[in-house]
Design an enzyme around this catalytic site. Sequence first.
Site, PDB file in Angstrom:
ATOM      1  N   GLY A  46       0.821  -1.200   0.000  1.00 43.87           N
ATOM      2  CA  GLY A  46       0.000   0.000   0.000  1.00 43.87           C
ATOM      3  C   GLY A  46       0.858   1.255   0.000  1.00 43.87           C
ATOM      4  N   HIS A  88      -0.822  -6.852  12.380  1.00 50.63           N
ATOM      5  CA  HIS A  88      -0.334  -6.356  11.098  1.00 50.63           C
ATOM      6  C   HIS A  88       1.009  -7.005  10.743  1.00 50.63           C
ATOM      7  CE1 HIS A  88      -0.541  -2.703   8.152  1.00 50.63           C
ATOM      8  NE2 HIS A  88      -0.073  -3.799   7.561  1.00 50.63           N
TER       9      HIS A  88
END
Length: 316
Positions: free
Chosen positions: A72, A275
């Site tokens: 991202g 994460h």
Amino acid sequence: MTSDVWLPIPPDQIEGLPEGPAYRFWDGGEEFPADPAECALYVVPYMKSGETGLRPLPGMRAVQVVQTLSAGVDHVQPGLKYLRPGVRLCNARGVHEASTGELALTLVLASLRGVPDFVRAQDRQEWLGGFRPALADRSVLIVGYGAIGSAIEDRLTGFEVARVARVARSARTTERGPVHPLADLPALLPEADVVILSTPLTETTRHLVDAAFLARMKDGALLVNVARGPVVDTEALLAEVGSGRITAALDVTDPEPLPPGHPLWQAPGVLISPHVGGPTSAFLPRAKRLIVDQLDRFVNRRPLRNVILTTGETVR
């Protein structure tokens, strides 16, 4: 002409870097390794705060390329306003597919088979038997069918799933079958036993998974998020998992990191990983290969890989 290249990995640990640029090691420390105004290509430090990665950008008046080591780029985009037109922003396509695909499958299997319950039972020295759902014969919906979404489907092969449906921003056809546009989600959601989110975070996908999205998921379905936390409306998700109608496995959350006392920690049927889709032993060799290839292209004036946008132009 500026020739500095800022790298978050010591250059003497990267084999094959092309000659020419002056390589500067900076992994987000307080002191910059050189004048940001002399930087031509900036590789953003990995797994640092968004503020850290953005800090040198206002001074990078001559930078030509900003390269992330993440799939991202949403954490970098707020800093693009400081850059002149024509700067190329590139992501790390090819670096995280293996690790994130593995984790997505891990979260699916752990959630369906009840692994968190077994771990808690082990802590209590309790033999916890019983039937659990299998991945076999389930219908899977992948929302966000780019490189990572495709890697997830690679890893589903062999698990005897009944069906895989694919959704991306726009429709297309692949060797595996059709990729549906986002507009088809209302029709696809009620058929899916497992919904895996691997879409980038954009203004279109922010809170894509809202109350209406969740309401269309079938009873007993599993939502897996390896994309970005804000793709999911946290309050809407809490309402659904709180009712026990669906379950969830989240590698990313909103807010993130999830603070102590947040209701997601104790929400029924929710598995949380911090994460960790990208940071594995697979990361460093792939990141180094990407850096070397991009720099070879940059030095030799060949087209760069993974250009997401160019400042001053319309975002793709």
